[in-house]
Motif scaffolding. Structure first.
Motif, PDB file in Angstrom:
ATOM      1  N   ASP A 255       0.934  -1.219   0.324  1.00  0.00           N
ATOM      2  CA  ASP A 255       0.040   0.215  -0.172  1.00  0.00           C
ATOM      3  C   ASP A 255       0.952   1.136  -0.082  1.00  0.00           C
ATOM      4  OD1 ASP A 255      -2.619   0.978   0.230  1.00  0.00           O
ATOM      5  OD2 ASP A 255      -2.300   1.820   2.162  1.00  0.00           O
ATOM      6  N   LEU A 256       1.943   1.325   0.960  1.00  0.00           N
ATOM      7  CA  LEU A 256       3.095   2.022   0.666  1.00  0.00           C
ATOM      8  C   LEU A 256       3.426   2.292  -0.721  1.00  0.00           C
ATOM      9  CD1 LEU A 256       4.768   2.329   4.371  1.00  0.00           C
ATOM     10  CD2 LEU A 256       3.191   3.077   3.650  1.00  0.00           C
ATOM     11  N   ILE A 257       3.755   1.752  -1.383  1.00  0.00           N
ATOM     12  CA  ILE A 257       4.493   2.268  -2.891  1.00  0.00           C
ATOM     13  C   ILE A 257       3.397   1.962  -3.674  1.00  0.00           C
ATOM     14  CG2 ILE A 257       5.050   0.147  -4.395  1.00  0.00           C
ATOM     15  CD1 ILE A 257       6.223  -1.488  -2.327  1.00  0.00           C
ATOM     16  N   ASP A 258       2.141   1.727  -3.426  1.00  0.00           N
ATOM     17  CA  ASP A 258       0.825   1.914  -4.188  1.00  0.00           C
ATOM     18  C   ASP A 258       0.815   3.419  -3.806  1.00  0.00           C
ATOM     19  OD1 ASP A 258       0.469  -0.380  -5.305  1.00  0.00           O
ATOM     20  OD2 ASP A 258      -1.071  -0.961  -4.493  1.00  0.00           O
ATOM     21  N   ASN A 259       0.870   4.211  -2.789  1.00  0.00           N
ATOM     22  CA  ASN A 259       0.603   5.387  -2.802  1.00  0.00           C
ATOM     23  C   ASN A 259       1.742   6.275  -2.796  1.00  0.00           C
ATOM     24  OD1 ASN A 259      -1.815   5.518  -2.286  1.00  0.00           O
ATOM     25  ND2 ASN A 259      -1.535   3.880  -0.287  1.00  0.00           N
ATOM     26  N   LYS A 260       2.648   5.798  -3.355  1.00  0.00           N
ATOM     27  CA  LYS A 260       3.989   6.521  -3.736  1.00  0.00           C
ATOM     28  C   LYS A 260       4.379   7.471  -2.463  1.00  0.00           C
ATOM     29  CE  LYS A 260       4.306   6.153  -7.881  1.00  0.00           C
ATOM     30  NZ  LYS A 260       4.640   5.001  -8.882  1.00  0.00           N
ATOM     31  N   LYS A 261       4.814   6.285  -1.236  1.00  0.00           N
ATOM     32  CA  LYS A 261       5.096   6.596  -0.229  1.00  0.00           C
ATOM     33  C   LYS A 261       7.265   6.830   0.165  1.00  0.00           C
ATOM     34  CE  LYS A 261       1.157   8.446   1.490  1.00  0.00           C
ATOM     35  NZ  LYS A 261       0.724   9.906   1.490  1.00  0.00           N
ATOM     36  N   VAL A 262       7.391   6.128  -0.593  1.00  0.00           N
ATOM     37  CA  VAL A 262       8.659   5.733  -0.680  1.00  0.00           C
ATOM     38  C   VAL A 262       9.409   6.503  -1.512  1.00  0.00           C
ATOM     39  CG1 VAL A 262      10.812   3.415  -0.608  1.00  0.00           C
ATOM     40  CG2 VAL A 262       8.213   3.058  -0.136  1.00  0.00           C
ATOM     41  N   MET A 263      10.630   7.814  -0.794  1.00  0.00           N
ATOM     42  CA  MET A 263      11.371   8.398  -1.142  1.00  0.00           C
ATOM     43  C   MET A 263      12.735   7.782  -0.569  1.00  0.00           C
ATOM     44  SD  MET A 263      11.851  11.193  -2.321  1.00  0.00           S
ATOM     45  CE  MET A 263       9.937  11.865  -2.188  1.00  0.00           C
ATOM     46  N   LYS A 264      13.528   7.821  -1.611  1.00  0.00           N
ATOM     47  CA  LYS A 264      14.991   7.681  -2.293  1.00  0.00           C
ATOM     48  C   LYS A 264      15.815   9.413  -1.725  1.00  0.00           C
ATOM     49  CE  LYS A 264      19.043   5.959  -3.649  1.00  0.00           C
ATOM     50  NZ  LYS A 264      19.777   4.480  -4.968  1.00  0.00           N
ATOM     51  N   VAL A 265      15.935   9.375  -0.880  1.00  0.00           N
ATOM     52  CA  VAL A 265      16.676  10.851   0.082  1.00  0.00           C
ATOM     53  C   VAL A 265      18.542  11.018  -0.670  1.00  0.00           C
ATOM     54  CG1 VAL A 265      16.710  12.704   1.171  1.00  0.00           C
ATOM     55  CG2 VAL A 265      15.019  11.539   1.531  1.00  0.00           C
ATOM     56  N   VAL A 266      18.541  11.368  -1.589  1.00  0.00           N
ATOM     57  CA  VAL A 266      20.319  11.467  -2.202  1.00  0.00           C
ATOM     58  C   VAL A 266      21.246  12.486  -2.313  1.00  0.00           C
ATOM     59  CG1 VAL A 266      21.865   9.986  -4.188  1.00  0.00           C
ATOM     60  CG2 VAL A 266      19.168   9.698  -3.594  1.00  0.00           C
ATOM     61  N   GLY A 267      22.168  12.446  -1.417  1.00  0.00           N
ATOM     62  CA  GLY A 267      22.706  14.089  -1.503  1.00  0.00           C
ATOM     63  C   GLY A 267      23.643  14.413  -2.348  1.00  0.00           C
ATOM     64  N   ASN A 268      24.160  15.258  -3.045  1.00  0.00           N
ATOM     65  CA  ASN A 268      24.844  15.404  -4.303  1.00  0.00           C
ATOM     66  C   ASN A 268      26.106  14.332  -3.725  1.00  0.00           C
ATOM     67  OD1 ASN A 268      23.644  18.024  -4.710  1.00  0.00           O
ATOM     68  ND2 ASN A 268      24.356  19.446  -3.495  1.00  0.00           N
ATOM     69  N   SER A 269      26.790  14.446  -2.938  1.00  0.00           N
ATOM     70  CA  SER A 269      27.181  12.856  -3.450  1.00  0.00           C
ATOM     71  C   SER A 269      27.423  11.571  -3.546  1.00  0.00           C
ATOM     72  CB  SER A 269      28.669  13.394  -1.697  1.00  0.00           C
ATOM     73  OG  SER A 269      28.520  12.816  -0.457  1.00  0.00           O
ATOM     74  N   GLY A 270      25.993  10.976  -3.218  1.00  0.00           N
ATOM     75  CA  GLY A 270      25.599  10.319  -3.386  1.00  0.00           C
ATOM     76  C   GLY A 270      25.245   9.332  -2.246  1.00  0.00           C
ATOM     77  N   ARG A 271      25.881   9.792  -1.335  1.00  0.00           N
ATOM     78  CA  ARG A 271      25.143   8.914  -0.335  1.00  0.00           C
ATOM     79  C   ARG A 271      23.402   9.766   0.210  1.00  0.00           C
ATOM     80  NH1 ARG A 271      28.254  11.667   3.873  1.00  0.00           N
ATOM     81  NH2 ARG A 271      29.428   9.878   4.082  1.00  0.00           N
ATOM     82  N   TRP A 272      23.050   8.447   0.648  1.00  0.00           N
ATOM     83  CA  TRP A 272      21.414   8.724   0.717  1.00  0.00           C
ATOM     84  C   TRP A 272      20.982   7.896   1.660  1.00  0.00           C
ATOM     85  CZ3 TRP A 272      18.925   3.567  -0.489  1.00  0.00           C
ATOM     86  CH2 TRP A 272      19.712   3.020  -1.042  1.00  0.00           C
ATOM     87  N   VAL A 273      19.600   7.794   1.889  1.00  0.00           N
ATOM     88  CA  VAL A 273      18.890   6.845   2.599  1.00  0.00           C
ATOM     89  C   VAL A 273      17.498   7.107   2.372  1.00  0.00           C
ATOM     90  CG1 VAL A 273      20.135   8.139   5.156  1.00  0.00           C
ATOM     91  CG2 VAL A 273      17.963   9.104   3.815  1.00  0.00           C
ATOM     92  N   TYR A 274      16.540   6.665   2.646  1.00  0.00           N
ATOM     93  CA  TYR A 274      14.819   6.740   2.650  1.00  0.00           C
ATOM     94  C   TYR A 274      14.441   6.636   3.202  1.00  0.00           C
ATOM     95  CZ  TYR A 274      16.215   2.079  -0.198  1.00  0.00           C
ATOM     96  OH  TYR A 274      16.253   1.050  -1.456  1.00  0.00           O
ATOM     97  N   GLN A 275      13.192   7.627   2.761  1.00  0.00           N
ATOM     98  CA  GLN A 275      12.164   8.297   3.447  1.00  0.00           C
ATOM     99  C   GLN A 275      11.136   7.873   2.837  1.00  0.00           C
ATOM    100  OE1 GLN A 275      12.769  12.592   3.551  1.00  0.00           O
ATOM    101  NE2 GLN A 275      10.675  12.687   4.707  1.00  0.00           N
ATOM    102  N   VAL A 276      10.351   7.042   3.768  1.00  0.00           N
ATOM    103  CA  VAL A 276       9.175   6.308   4.500  1.00  0.00           C
ATOM    104  C   VAL A 276       7.997   6.869   4.639  1.00  0.00           C
ATOM    105  CG1 VAL A 276       8.284   3.885   3.709  1.00  0.00           C
ATOM    106  CG2 VAL A 276       9.981   4.643   3.361  1.00  0.00           C
ATOM    107  N   THR A 277       7.465   7.911   4.820  1.00  0.00           N
ATOM    108  CA  THR A 277       5.703   7.524   5.584  1.00  0.00           C
ATOM    109  C   THR A 277       4.630   6.446   5.125  1.00  0.00           C
ATOM    110  OG1 THR A 277       6.209  10.000   3.888  1.00  0.00           O
ATOM    111  CG2 THR A 277       4.073  10.075   4.627  1.00  0.00           C
ATOM    112  N   GLY A 278       4.304   6.027   6.274  1.00  0.00           N
ATOM    113  CA  GLY A 278       4.310   5.638   6.957  1.00  0.00           C
ATOM    114  C   GLY A 278       2.707   6.139   6.963  1.00  0.00           C
TER     115      GLY A 278
END
Length: 138
Positions: free
Chosen positions: A49-72
């Motif tokens: 359901d989170l995927i269907d509702n586009k709640k998964v975001m990959k937050v990428v810094g300019n250097s390539g470092r990244w994390v996932y931000q998932v809106t519950g």
């Protein structure tokens, strides 16, 4: 002597199979979904359901470092670390770590499935923004 695979390797294999199915046919096979459901229960449906509702975001810094931000489902954004089972949510702390009821919380499962399925949104930010996210994790 046969070796039994770890739960983590089984989960990873199923997530990869889901991604292959989705990329090839636009859907995940019933066998893969059933197997994922055995391991994750209702968390699987919540993750999809989170995927269907586009709640998964990959937050990428300019250097390539990244994390996932998932809106519950409550609207709260949770940070999930890449290549890890870590999530900030209470389900991770209690159902995954303390009670060991499931291998992943719905946020981590959603981030992994969305990535394999090619359904993760990506947002480019400054490196400072990513560092602030990491510094403010509970």
């Amino acid at each position: 002597m046969s070796r039994c695979p770890s739960v983590a390797s089984v989960v990873e294999g199923l997530v990869q199979a889901a991604g292959r199915d989705y990329r090839a046919a636009g859907r995940v096979s019933n066998d893969v979904l059933q197997s994922l459901h055995i391991l994750h229960g209702q968390s699987l449906m919540n993750a999809l359901d989170l995927i269907d509702n586009k709640k998964v975001m990959k937050v990428v810094g300019n250097s390539g470092r990244w994390v996932y931000q998932v809106t519950g489902s409550s609207g709260t954004p949770y940070i999930c670390l890449p290549h890890s089972i870590f999530c900030q949510c209470m389900a991770f702390k209690f159902a995954v770590l303390k009670r060991r009821e499931r291998p992943l919380c719905k946020h981590v499962l959603a981030s992994r499935l969305a990535t394999e399925m090619g359904e993760v949104e990506e947002k480019t930010v400054s490196d400072e923004y990513v560092m602030d996210i990491l510094a403010n994790m509970d």
